[in-house]
Structures are given as structure tokens and as C-alpha cells.
Design an enzyme around this catalytic site. Structure first.
Site, PDB file in Angstrom:
ATOM      1  N   ASP A  59      -4.866   3.561  12.583  1.00  0.00           N
ATOM      2  CA  ASP A  59      -5.512   3.821  11.863  1.00  0.00           C
ATOM      3  C   ASP A  59      -5.740   2.037  11.191  1.00  0.00           C
ATOM      4  O   ASP A  59      -6.763   1.989  10.217  1.00  0.00           O
ATOM      5  CB  ASP A  59      -4.772   4.376  10.411  1.00  0.00           C
ATOM      6  N   GLY A  60      -5.055   1.119  11.399  1.00  0.00           N
ATOM      7  CA  GLY A  60      -4.965   0.032  10.700  1.00  0.00           C
ATOM      8  C   GLY A  60      -6.526  -0.543  11.542  1.00  0.00           C
ATOM      9  O   GLY A  60      -7.026  -1.670  10.476  1.00  0.00           O
ATOM     10  N   ARG A 144      15.242 -11.368  -4.566  1.00  0.00           N
ATOM     11  CA  ARG A 144      15.488 -10.986  -6.272  1.00  0.00           C
ATOM     12  C   ARG A 144      14.288 -10.217  -5.907  1.00  0.00           C
ATOM     13  O   ARG A 144      13.451 -10.487  -5.690  1.00  0.00           O
ATOM     14  CB  ARG A 144      15.566 -12.539  -6.773  1.00  0.00           C
ATOM     15  N   THR A 174      -1.110   8.950   1.836  1.00  0.00           N
ATOM     16  CA  THR A 174      -0.675   9.449   3.688  1.00  0.00           C
ATOM     17  C   THR A 174       0.522   7.493   3.889  1.00  0.00           C
ATOM     18  O   THR A 174       0.424   8.340   4.920  1.00  0.00           O
ATOM     19  CB  THR A 174      -1.487  10.261   4.295  1.00  0.00           C
ATOM     20  N   TYR A 176       1.733   3.292   2.904  1.00  0.00           N
ATOM     21  CA  TYR A 176       2.410   3.048   2.044  1.00  0.00           C
ATOM     22  C   TYR A 176       3.920   3.702   1.029  1.00  0.00           C
ATOM     23  O   TYR A 176       3.990   4.001   0.784  1.00  0.00           O
ATOM     24  CB  TYR A 176       2.365   1.869   2.528  1.00  0.00           C
ATOM     25  N   LEU A 178       3.281   6.678   0.325  1.00  0.00           N
ATOM     26  CA  LEU A 178       3.834   7.885   0.215  1.00  0.00           C
ATOM     27  C   LEU A 178       5.332   7.118   1.207  1.00  0.00           C
ATOM     28  O   LEU A 178       6.110   8.075   0.519  1.00  0.00           O
ATOM     29  CB  LEU A 178       3.279   8.229   1.735  1.00  0.00           C
ATOM     30  N   SER A 179       5.371   6.246   2.531  1.00  0.00           N
ATOM     31  CA  SER A 179       7.193   5.899   2.554  1.00  0.00           C
ATOM     32  C   SER A 179       8.213   5.565   0.842  1.00  0.00           C
ATOM     33  O   SER A 179       9.322   5.353   1.375  1.00  0.00           O
ATOM     34  CB  SER A 179       6.834   4.699   3.698  1.00  0.00           C
TER      35      SER A 179
END
Length: 278
Positions: A59-60, A144, A174, A176, A178-179
Site C-alpha cells: 500500500d505504501g 514531551r 484502516t 495509522y 486504526l492503530s
């Protein structure tokens, strides 16, 4: 289709091998193939009446190609050489059958919305780019957390103290997002979704906005009125550094990515298969 443009992930030998095999096959069927040159990527594309773009990789690879060629409106077909391929529909063993359908014009085209992000520093726009999956703000340098001030259509919404903020398309839901705990949205929908990354609160959730909305995210002051640093990335690729007072405006782009669909498989079926393999 008669003319194809082939893009392979040059870091994967199997992608290069398969792209060459496909080019030989299509040429033997009387079709014209334009293969991307590494020295001058996309230079030859300007000279050809390309009808379809075949992308060999994960996909990338397709995300990068979609951003680079967003203004061409040529449909893409992704051939998955990676692990999870939500965008790259065709597996290697199914390539011959897929090519025959392309030659016979037996396919449909799905349009996916894209995002337009404009980065402002000192009151002027210093960068503008598009994204198919997401635009992400993340802390930069110091470990930070950063204060992110969020405005929607010029109206203040909230400040998030977090590692970062993700603004994604339905296609990017679906990825980043989603993660980070965001919901999955049907890729053909038209909306923007904001998801904080590791927020310092117990009640932060993803927020879904209309595709007509415009989101502005400003980098707030650091501790003791100091300067905080962050960076904004487009589909995990282009990175622009920001600091306190800088902001990015995100809205629906006028560009779309056109995805060729060979198999009449529903999004739910694809999702079920991918999640069972993850």
C-alpha cells in the site's frame, strides 16, 4: 485498455521482477507499456496517453504514486507484494487473470477522496500537499507531549495534550488511525476523521467531520511558555517541521484517487480477510 504505466517498489527485487514479466506479457498482447525510469520518475508519463497505472508493491508504494500523480486522474491497480494490502487488491497468483480483465475492459473504478494540507508559519503558507490516507502531526525532537489546539471552520473545538493528531480519510481509517484506536470507515465514504495519538486524558475519542469541514490544528505553547516542536507528514512521506504558533489547515482536496476494481468483492469481505491475517 491499451497503454499502461508500470511502477514497482525498487527496494523489492520481486516487485521489479514481476513488473518486467507483466510488461513482457502485455507487449506480447499488443499493448503499450511505459515503465517508470528511476532517473526521471514520471517524465515519460507526460508524453503518453496512459489509460491505467499498475503499481507493484504494498500500500505504501501505491500511496506515494497516488500523491505524485494526483492531478492526472488515471486509475490505479495495486498488485500486492507486501503484507496487508487494503489498496493493493491483486495478489501475485491472480495477476494473469487480472490482466485479461483489464485488456477486456472488465473492471470498475472507485473514487477515493484525498486531503489537502496547508502548513502556515509566520502567517504565510510554507508547504501544501495532498494525502490519500492521512495527514499526521507528531512531536518532534523532545519526547514531551505537545498541546494541539483544534479549530473547525474557524471555531475553537478543543485542545489535546498528546503525542500527536491524525486526520484521516475513510481510506486511511484502516491505517495509522486504526492503530491509534480510530474506527474503520467504508473507503468510498466522504468525511474527515480526527484521532488523537496517546492523549493525556481518559475520555478522548475519534471525531468524524463532514467532508465540507475545514480543520485547523495549531501547535500550542510548551511548558513554562516555551517553544514546542512538531512535524506534519503526508501519508507518512513528506515531513514539514513546525513549532509553537504554526498551524496546518486540512480539508477535502479537489483531487481524487481512482482505484480499479477487478474483483467484485465487498469492502467487508476484504476487511474480514485482512484482519484474519494480521
Amino acid at each position: 485498455m491499451k497503454t499502461f504505466y508500470l511502477i514497482a517498489n525498487t527496494e523489492k527485487a520481486e516487485s521489479l521482477r514481476l513488473s518486467e514479466e507483466v510488461a513482457d506479457y502485455l507487449t506480447s498482447r499488443g499493448k503499450r507499456c511505459v515503465i517508470r525510469s528511476q532517473e526521471q520518475p514520471h517524465a515519460r508519463l507526460q508524453e503518453e496517453e496512459v489509460e491505467g497505472i499498475l503499481v507493484f508493491g504494498g500500500d505504501g508504494t501505491l500511496l506515494r504514486a497516488a500523491r505524485e500523480l494526483a492531478n492526472r486522474r488515471i486509475p490505479f491497480l495495486g498488485i500486492n507484494m507486501g503484507h496487508l494490502g487494503y489498496l493493493a487488491e491483486i495478489e501475485e497468483q491472480n495477476v494473469p487473470a487480472a490482466l485479461e480483465k483489464l485488456i477486456a475492459d472488465e473492471y470498475t473504478i472507485e473514487e477515493r477522496m484525498m486531503l489537502l494540507g496547508s502548513v502556515y508559519a509566520g502567517g504565510r503558507c510554507i508547504e501544501q500537499d495532498v494525502a490519500l490516507n492521512d495527514i499526521v502531526l507528531n512531536r518532534f525532537g523532545s519526547l514531551r507531549v505537545v498541546d494541539y489546539e483544534v479549530y473547525v471552520n474557524d471555531q475553537y473545538l478543543n485542545s489535546f495534550t498528546a503525542d500527536g493528531i491524525i486526520v484521516s480519510t475513510p481510506t486511511g481509517s484502516t491505517g495509522y488511525s486504526l492503530s491509534a484506536g480510530g474506527p474503520i470507515i467504508s473507503p468510498t465514504a466522504s468525511m474527515l476523521m480526527l484521532t488523537p495519538i496517546c492523549p493525556h486524558t481518559l475520555n478522548s475519542r475519534s471525531i468524524v467531520f463532514s467532508s465540507r469541514d475545514r480543520i485547523r490544528i495549531r501547535i500550542g505553547e510548551g511548558r513554562r511558555s516555551g517553544i514546542d516542536e512538531a512535524c506534519v507528514t503526508f501519508d507518512g512521506d513528506t515531513c514539514v517541521q513546525m513549532q509553537t504558533g504554526d498551524y496546518v489547515e486540512i480539508e477535502k482536496s479537489t483531487e481524487v484517487t481512482r482505484i480499479m476494481k477487478i474483483n467484485q468483492v465487498s469492502f467487508l469481505e476484504v476487511l474480514r480477510n485482512k484482519l484474519s491475517r494480521s
